[in-house]
Design a protein around this motif. Structure first.
Motif, mmCIF file in Angstrom:
data_model
loop_
_atom_site.group_PDB
_atom_site.id
_atom_site.type_symbol
_atom_site.label_atom_id
_atom_site.label_comp_id
_atom_site.label_asym_id
_atom_site.label_seq_id
_atom_site.Cartn_x
_atom_site.Cartn_y
_atom_site.Cartn_z
ATOM 1 N N GLY A 87 1.072 -1.358 -0.195
ATOM 2 C CA GLY A 87 -0.325 0.343 0.021
ATOM 3 C C GLY A 87 0.867 1.693 0.219
ATOM 4 N N LYS A 88 1.831 1.014 0.044
ATOM 5 C CA LYS A 88 3.540 2.563 -0.044
ATOM 6 C C LYS A 88 3.875 2.774 -1.362
ATOM 7 C CE LYS A 88 2.066 3.269 4.412
ATOM 8 N NZ LYS A 88 1.078 4.383 4.688
ATOM 9 N N LEU A 89 3.960 3.857 -1.552
ATOM 10 C CA LEU A 89 4.671 3.781 -2.830
ATOM 11 C C LEU A 89 6.358 3.802 -2.613
ATOM 12 C CD1 LEU A 89 3.566 7.394 -3.800
ATOM 13 C CD2 LEU A 89 3.832 5.343 -5.030
ATOM 14 N N MET A 90 7.143 2.899 -3.377
ATOM 15 C CA MET A 90 8.178 1.875 -2.833
ATOM 16 C C MET A 90 9.240 3.567 -3.457
ATOM 17 S SD MET A 90 7.420 -0.087 -1.292
ATOM 18 C CE MET A 90 9.155 -0.308 -0.861
ATOM 19 N N LEU A 91 9.203 4.875 -3.060
ATOM 20 C CA LEU A 91 10.217 5.840 -2.809
ATOM 21 C C LEU A 91 11.022 5.436 -1.733
ATOM 22 C CD1 LEU A 91 7.879 8.523 -4.040
ATOM 23 C CD2 LEU A 91 9.249 7.602 -5.390
ATOM 24 N N GLY A 92 12.630 6.332 -1.620
ATOM 25 C CA GLY A 92 13.763 6.302 -1.341
ATOM 26 C C GLY A 92 13.269 7.508 -0.362
ATOM 27 N N VAL A 93 14.516 6.997 0.637
ATOM 28 C CA VAL A 93 14.193 8.110 1.977
ATOM 29 C C VAL A 93 13.958 9.645 1.149
ATOM 30 C CG1 VAL A 93 15.630 8.894 3.942
ATOM 31 C CG2 VAL A 93 14.674 6.480 3.755
ATOM 32 N N TRP A 94 15.261 9.774 0.021
ATOM 33 C CA TRP A 94 15.245 11.391 -0.451
ATOM 34 C C TRP A 94 14.661 11.285 -1.636
ATOM 35 C CZ3 TRP A 94 16.538 12.948 3.608
ATOM 36 C CH2 TRP A 94 17.245 12.715 5.001
ATOM 37 N N GLN A 95 13.781 10.731 -1.877
ATOM 38 C CA GLN A 95 13.036 10.975 -3.258
ATOM 39 C C GLN A 95 11.485 11.115 -2.785
ATOM 40 O OE1 GLN A 95 13.440 6.511 -4.871
ATOM 41 N NE2 GLN A 95 15.266 7.613 -6.415
ATOM 42 N N ALA A 96 10.982 12.203 -4.554
ATOM 43 C CA ALA A 96 10.124 12.721 -3.910
ATOM 44 C C ALA A 96 9.946 12.868 -5.962
ATOM 45 C CB ALA A 96 10.050 14.530 -3.792
ATOM 46 N N ILE A 97 8.545 13.141 -6.434
ATOM 47 C CA ILE A 97 8.090 13.026 -7.385
ATOM 48 C C ILE A 97 7.965 14.342 -7.726
ATOM 49 C CG2 ILE A 97 6.019 12.183 -9.311
ATOM 50 C CD1 ILE A 97 5.682 10.222 -7.104
ATOM 51 N N TYR A 98 8.497 15.241 -8.884
ATOM 52 C CA TYR A 98 8.016 16.089 -9.179
ATOM 53 C C TYR A 98 8.089 16.643 -10.672
ATOM 54 C CZ TYR A 98 11.040 17.377 -5.562
ATOM 55 O OH TYR A 98 11.496 17.605 -4.110
ATOM 56 N N LEU A 99 6.918 17.876 -11.132
ATOM 57 C CA LEU A 99 6.326 17.853 -12.099
ATOM 58 C C LEU A 99 7.676 19.625 -12.532
ATOM 59 C CD1 LEU A 99 2.903 19.192 -13.392
ATOM 60 C CD2 LEU A 99 5.104 20.427 -13.398
ATOM 61 N N ILE A 100 8.151 19.183 -13.580
ATOM 62 C CA ILE A 100 9.163 20.120 -13.929
ATOM 63 C C ILE A 100 8.297 21.144 -15.132
ATOM 64 C CG2 ILE A 100 11.833 20.970 -14.258
ATOM 65 C CD1 ILE A 100 12.249 18.014 -13.791
ATOM 66 N N GLU A 101 8.315 22.238 -14.771
ATOM 67 C CA GLU A 101 7.698 24.082 -15.203
ATOM 68 C C GLU A 101 8.668 23.912 -16.216
ATOM 69 O OE1 GLU A 101 5.324 25.206 -18.254
ATOM 70 O OE2 GLU A 101 4.231 24.998 -16.548
ATOM 71 N N HIS A 102 8.524 23.789 -17.189
ATOM 72 C CA HIS A 102 10.111 25.231 -18.243
ATOM 73 C C HIS A 102 9.261 26.272 -18.171
ATOM 74 C CE1 HIS A 102 11.614 20.968 -17.905
ATOM 75 N NE2 HIS A 102 10.913 20.202 -18.457
ATOM 76 N N ARG A 103 8.375 26.343 -19.087
ATOM 77 C CA ARG A 103 8.017 27.450 -18.608
ATOM 78 C C ARG A 103 7.888 28.247 -17.800
ATOM 79 N NH1 ARG A 103 4.864 27.890 -23.690
ATOM 80 N NH2 ARG A 103 6.003 30.271 -23.621
ATOM 81 N N ARG A 104 8.012 30.309 -18.887
ATOM 82 C CA ARG A 104 7.863 31.009 -17.832
ATOM 83 C C ARG A 104 7.472 31.295 -16.736
ATOM 84 N NH1 ARG A 104 10.535 35.845 -20.815
ATOM 85 N NH2 ARG A 104 11.643 34.430 -22.093
ATOM 86 N N ARG A 105 5.948 31.242 -17.790
ATOM 87 C CA ARG A 105 4.551 32.068 -17.739
ATOM 88 C C ARG A 105 3.218 30.725 -16.381
ATOM 89 N NH1 ARG A 105 0.265 30.620 -20.772
ATOM 90 N NH2 ARG A 105 1.112 29.879 -22.956
ATOM 91 N N PRO A 106 2.434 30.646 -15.518
ATOM 92 C CA PRO A 106 1.919 29.751 -15.130
ATOM 93 C C PRO A 106 1.614 29.194 -15.726
ATOM 94 C CG PRO A 106 1.971 31.747 -13.920
ATOM 95 C CD PRO A 106 2.528 32.155 -14.986
ATOM 96 N N HIS A 107 1.157 27.664 -15.718
ATOM 97 C CA HIS A 107 0.402 27.120 -16.533
ATOM 98 C C HIS A 107 -0.353 25.692 -15.687
ATOM 99 C CE1 HIS A 107 2.834 28.048 -19.998
ATOM 100 N NE2 HIS A 107 1.812 27.606 -20.198
ATOM 101 N N ALA A 108 -2.087 25.893 -16.166
ATOM 102 C CA ALA A 108 -2.550 24.422 -15.883
ATOM 103 C C ALA A 108 -1.707 23.317 -16.354
ATOM 104 C CB ALA A 108 -4.080 24.824 -15.933
ATOM 105 N N ARG A 109 -1.597 22.022 -15.968
ATOM 106 C CA ARG A 109 -1.134 21.149 -16.492
ATOM 107 C C ARG A 109 -1.510 19.978 -16.138
ATOM 108 N NH1 ARG A 109 2.315 23.179 -20.273
ATOM 109 N NH2 ARG A 109 3.971 24.072 -19.503
ATOM 110 N N GLU A 110 -1.803 19.000 -16.799
ATOM 111 C CA GLU A 110 -2.474 17.466 -16.432
ATOM 112 C C GLU A 110 -1.688 16.766 -16.545
ATOM 113 O OE1 GLU A 110 -5.777 17.019 -19.472
ATOM 114 O OE2 GLU A 110 -6.750 18.829 -18.431
#
Length: 159
Positions: free
Chosen positions: A124-147
């Motif tokens: 029932g748990k994500l098997m991420l390592g202790v120091w790992q996180a899942i990130y979305l990286i926005e590459h554009r300067r202005r805000p966006h709605a990302r799916e």
């Protein structure tokens, strides 16, 4: 060569992949940078009643991406942003600039990172390592709605 005494493995676990649970996550980004999705993804795993299987994330864009990276020291994210900017600078003289000078570099940065990720789920748990996180990286300067499509395939508590 690695000694066999330095490697260990727990007992095998086998389940039938009888459930597919999906959701569409909409993320309002503030502009260029990293957005931590880990808590939202962990909540999805809980709501899906996931026990064991595979979680997939897929971003539906060509100028933003996904990554698993360190979550402890924020200078890592700043350095990664700087590295991507050096690899795909805005002032390179890109031909494609219809949407602005940050558009083509954003496409290159997406190509260099990932549009999908897979994370195992066990007990029932994500098997991420202790120091790992899942990130979305926005590459554009202005805000966006990302799916981001989130999908779990595996055994759930309701199976």
């Amino acid at each position: 060569m690695t000694s066999s005494k330095s490697i260990s493995r727990n007992a095998l676990s086998a389940v039938s992949a009888s459930s597919v649970v999906s959701s569409l996550l909409t993320v309002q980004t503030p502009g260029r940078g990293f957005v931590d999705l880990t808590a939202e993804v962990a909540e999805f795993v809980q709501e899906a009643n996931a026990v064991e299987g595979q979680l997939t994330l897929f971003i539906r864009h060509t100028s933003a991406s996904l990554t698993i990276q360190e979550n402890a020291d924020p200078t890592v994210l700043r350095d990664l942003t700087a590295a991507l900017d050096r690899l795909a600078p805005e002032d390179f003289g890109w031909s494609h600039d219809t949407e602005g000078p940050d558009d083509m570099p954003a496409h290159v940065k997406t190509m260099l990172s990932a549009t999908s990720l897979q994370v195992p789920v066990m007990k029932g748990k994500l098997m991420l390592g202790v120091w790992q996180a899942i990130y979305l990286i926005e590459h554009r300067r202005r805000p966006h709605a990302r799916e981001v499509v989130i999908q779990f395939v595996g055994k759930t508590r309701t199976d």
